[in-house]
Design a protein around this motif. Sequence first.
Motif, short mmCIF file in Angstrom:
data_model
loop_
_atom_site.label_atom_id
_atom_site.label_comp_id
_atom_site.label_asym_id
_atom_site.label_seq_id
_atom_site.Cartn_x
_atom_site.Cartn_y
_atom_site.Cartn_z
N LEU A 136 33.14 37.09 34.53
CA LEU A 136 33.68 38.15 35.38
C LEU A 136 33.64 39.49 34.65
O LEU A 136 33.19 40.50 35.21
N ASP A 137 34.09 39.53 33.41
CA ASP A 137 34.07 40.79 32.63
C ASP A 137 32.66 41.31 32.45
O ASP A 137 32.44 42.52 32.44
N ASN A 138 31.69 40.42 32.29
CA ASN A 138 30.30 40.84 32.08
C ASN A 138 29.60 41.27 33.36
O ASN A 138 28.51 41.84 33.28
N ASN A 139 30.18 40.99 34.53
CA ASN A 139 29.52 41.30 35.79
C ASN A 139 30.27 42.33 36.63
O ASN A 139 29.89 42.56 37.79
N LEU A 140 31.29 42.94 36.08
CA LEU A 140 32.00 43.97 36.83
C LEU A 140 31.11 45.20 36.99
O LEU A 140 30.38 45.57 36.07
#
Length: 138
Positions: A34-38
């Motif tokens: 999730l953090d890498n795809n925000l």
Amino acid sequence: MENYLFELAHLVLRYFHVIAGIAWIGASFYFAWLDNNLQTPPQWKQDKGIKGDLWAVHGGGFYEVAKYQNGPEKMPHTLHWFKWEAYTTWITGILLFSLLYYVGADVYLIDNSKSELSKFAAIGASLGFIGLGYGVYR
């Protein structure tokens, strides 16, 4: 019968420990993904303090996830914490460790050919070394 109950308790604790560990690792992987795809949100969301957002679809439902820089203006009444995966893994691990090495200390903790410690002395030494390791690590 005592050996059967010991092995059954060991099996149940090991099963729950592994399942909780998988859940904990899965949640960690999800949040790393999730953090890498925000994505950078539109300006009106940035003005509200949103640092990144993401739209997802799963099971026919659409989800909008927003990550705040410092937190929302007002905290929601219900906040879901992903903590029970870690707590359950830790608790079942301690119980499994205690069952194996403290309840079964005469088999798994003490080697009488190396040292003639009593069961309680070996458990005390084990707890002491764990406390010492925690103190040094901390």
